[in-house]
Write a protein that holds these residues in place. Sequence first.
Motif, mmCIF file in Angstrom:
data_model
loop_
_atom_site.group_PDB
_atom_site.id
_atom_site.type_symbol
_atom_site.label_atom_id
_atom_site.label_comp_id
_atom_site.label_asym_id
_atom_site.label_seq_id
_atom_site.Cartn_x
_atom_site.Cartn_y
_atom_site.Cartn_z
ATOM 1 N N THR A 50 -22.404 71.323 -7.503
ATOM 2 C CA THR A 50 -22.505 71.591 -5.993
ATOM 3 C C THR A 50 -23.595 72.188 -5.449
ATOM 4 O O THR A 50 -24.207 73.218 -6.280
ATOM 5 N N TYR A 51 -24.426 71.604 -4.678
ATOM 6 C CA TYR A 51 -25.631 72.145 -4.034
ATOM 7 C C TYR A 51 -25.277 72.526 -2.573
ATOM 8 O O TYR A 51 -24.791 71.796 -1.827
ATOM 9 N N THR A 52 -25.739 73.779 -2.343
ATOM 10 C CA THR A 52 -25.407 74.217 -1.032
ATOM 11 C C THR A 52 -26.719 74.810 -0.171
ATOM 12 O O THR A 52 -27.364 75.533 -0.777
ATOM 13 N N ILE A 53 -26.660 74.582 1.201
ATOM 14 C CA ILE A 53 -27.683 75.344 2.017
ATOM 15 C C ILE A 53 -26.663 75.942 3.042
ATOM 16 O O ILE A 53 -26.030 75.440 3.703
ATOM 17 N N SER A 54 -27.166 77.437 3.273
ATOM 18 C CA SER A 54 -26.423 78.123 3.808
ATOM 19 C C SER A 54 -27.557 78.819 4.631
ATOM 20 O O SER A 54 -28.303 79.479 4.291
ATOM 21 N N TRP A 55 -27.230 78.885 6.081
ATOM 22 C CA TRP A 55 -28.467 79.408 7.015
ATOM 23 C C TRP A 55 -27.439 80.038 8.295
ATOM 24 O O TRP A 55 -26.838 79.396 8.816
ATOM 25 N N ASN A 56 -27.837 81.351 8.589
ATOM 26 C CA ASN A 56 -27.500 81.793 9.834
ATOM 27 C C ASN A 56 -28.753 82.706 10.596
ATOM 28 O O ASN A 56 -29.673 82.505 10.188
ATOM 29 N N HIS A 57 -28.168 83.435 11.571
ATOM 30 C CA HIS A 57 -29.365 84.137 12.227
ATOM 31 C C HIS A 57 -30.128 85.182 11.489
ATOM 32 O O HIS A 57 -31.480 85.739 11.530
ATOM 33 N N TYR A 58 -29.415 85.561 10.257
ATOM 34 C CA TYR A 58 -29.921 86.635 9.334
ATOM 35 C C TYR A 58 -30.574 86.169 8.201
ATOM 36 O O TYR A 58 -31.513 86.894 7.677
ATOM 37 N N ILE A 59 -30.135 85.422 7.399
ATOM 38 C CA ILE A 59 -30.539 84.869 6.193
ATOM 39 C C ILE A 59 -30.091 83.509 5.716
ATOM 40 O O ILE A 59 -29.416 82.734 6.199
ATOM 41 N N THR A 60 -31.258 82.948 5.026
ATOM 42 C CA THR A 60 -30.956 81.587 4.405
ATOM 43 C C THR A 60 -31.066 81.602 3.046
ATOM 44 O O THR A 60 -31.757 82.253 2.409
ATOM 45 N N VAL A 61 -29.797 80.813 2.315
ATOM 46 C CA VAL A 61 -29.499 80.815 1.012
ATOM 47 C C VAL A 61 -29.206 79.657 0.631
ATOM 48 O O VAL A 61 -28.728 78.659 1.177
ATOM 49 N N PHE A 62 -29.983 79.256 -0.752
ATOM 50 C CA PHE A 62 -29.828 78.043 -1.444
ATOM 51 C C PHE A 62 -28.941 78.209 -2.626
ATOM 52 O O PHE A 62 -29.084 79.230 -3.464
ATOM 53 N N PHE A 63 -27.908 77.486 -2.871
ATOM 54 C CA PHE A 63 -27.100 77.603 -4.043
ATOM 55 C C PHE A 63 -27.175 76.667 -4.980
ATOM 56 O O PHE A 63 -27.189 75.480 -4.509
ATOM 57 N N VAL A 64 -26.660 77.012 -6.209
ATOM 58 C CA VAL A 64 -26.593 75.802 -7.201
ATOM 59 C C VAL A 64 -24.988 76.295 -7.947
ATOM 60 O O VAL A 64 -25.111 77.273 -8.369
ATOM 61 N N ASP A 65 -23.885 75.456 -7.673
ATOM 62 C CA ASP A 65 -22.553 75.945 -8.118
ATOM 63 C C ASP A 65 -22.465 77.407 -7.741
ATOM 64 O O ASP A 65 -21.951 78.348 -8.617
ATOM 65 N N GLN A 66 -22.596 77.654 -6.484
ATOM 66 C CA GLN A 66 -22.232 79.008 -5.959
ATOM 67 C C GLN A 66 -23.418 80.139 -6.566
ATOM 68 O O GLN A 66 -23.141 81.424 -5.960
ATOM 69 N N VAL A 67 -24.282 79.808 -7.266
ATOM 70 C CA VAL A 67 -25.226 80.859 -7.924
ATOM 71 C C VAL A 67 -26.466 80.619 -6.840
ATOM 72 O O VAL A 67 -27.176 79.651 -6.701
ATOM 73 N N PRO A 68 -26.959 81.822 -6.271
ATOM 74 C CA PRO A 68 -27.981 81.830 -5.187
ATOM 75 C C PRO A 68 -29.255 81.620 -5.942
ATOM 76 O O PRO A 68 -29.557 82.407 -6.943
ATOM 77 N N ILE A 69 -30.187 80.625 -5.502
ATOM 78 C CA ILE A 69 -31.433 80.351 -6.380
ATOM 79 C C ILE A 69 -32.483 80.754 -5.402
ATOM 80 O O ILE A 69 -33.742 80.824 -5.797
ATOM 81 N N ARG A 70 -32.443 80.715 -3.909
ATOM 82 C CA ARG A 70 -33.347 81.067 -3.122
ATOM 83 C C ARG A 70 -32.959 81.930 -1.874
ATOM 84 O O ARG A 70 -31.758 81.471 -1.453
ATOM 85 N N VAL A 71 -33.552 82.631 -1.616
ATOM 86 C CA VAL A 71 -33.244 83.569 -0.467
ATOM 87 C C VAL A 71 -34.507 83.759 0.593
ATOM 88 O O VAL A 71 -35.583 84.013 0.140
#
Length: 277
Positions: A149-170
């Motif tokens: 599972t690969y995830t991109i999460s972004w909001n007004h405060y922070i953008t985070v990339f995840f691999v299997d729920q593990v953050p790899i980029r902030v």
Amino acid sequence: MDFLRNILLFYFLYNLMLFTSIISAKPASFQQDFKVTWADSHLKFVEGGNAIQLKLDQSSGCGFASKYKYLFGRVSMKIKLVPGDSAGTVTAFYMNSDTGTKRDELDIEFLGNRSGQPYTLQTNIYINGKGDREQRVNLWFDPSLDYHTYTISWNHYITVFFVDQVPIRVYKNHERREIPYPKSQPMGIYSTLWEADDWATRGGLEKIDWSKAPFFAYYKDFEIEGCSGALSCAAYQELTPTQARSYRWIRVNHMVYDYCADKSRFPTPPLECTAGI
């Protein structure tokens, strides 16, 4: 009384607007939420219609995109990457505002490898058309053997990339220090499988071996939680303590390139690199 009714009506309409600004399709359906963007002959449903197969051969790669754009949100999908000798291929999952030279973009790119070498995942962030914010990590598993599972999460405060729920980029919002942040352009979801052997594997040293073609990547379990209005979805501002520990582990053990540390490209580090991204 009329003044009070007007105030109550205002708050009712305001809350209704916030509610309707959230577009949620979780889980999402490929048929309902996505469209083929190029080479539809190279995409097909597999696994009883539960997954999408993307094909790359000498005639073409292929790609798909979401039908909607989201100002903020969290998007994830499960991907199984090209197995074996995949040098020169790029499988990409990214957000893009599709606004030409002024675009915002959040990239995950899987850079193909020679057999037996680690798969490299590259992230990049474009803001108002400017990128050059690459980071790369070598994955700690073989991503061609099974779905992850690969995830991109972004909001007004922070953008985070995840691999299997593990953050790899902030990447944090430091606009108060005049550092740009992608918060003004809604972005669509894109994915492609394509040939890029001029740069993708060891800086272009490893070329694609077309005798191994066609190359296949697989996608399933799309999830979208997005906002089309001004508010963010899941507006957290920091990693949890557990996430922060996992993020440090990734940076120490699996990061192989960080533009912030590349003094040949940036003798003076970019501002965000000194702001605690």
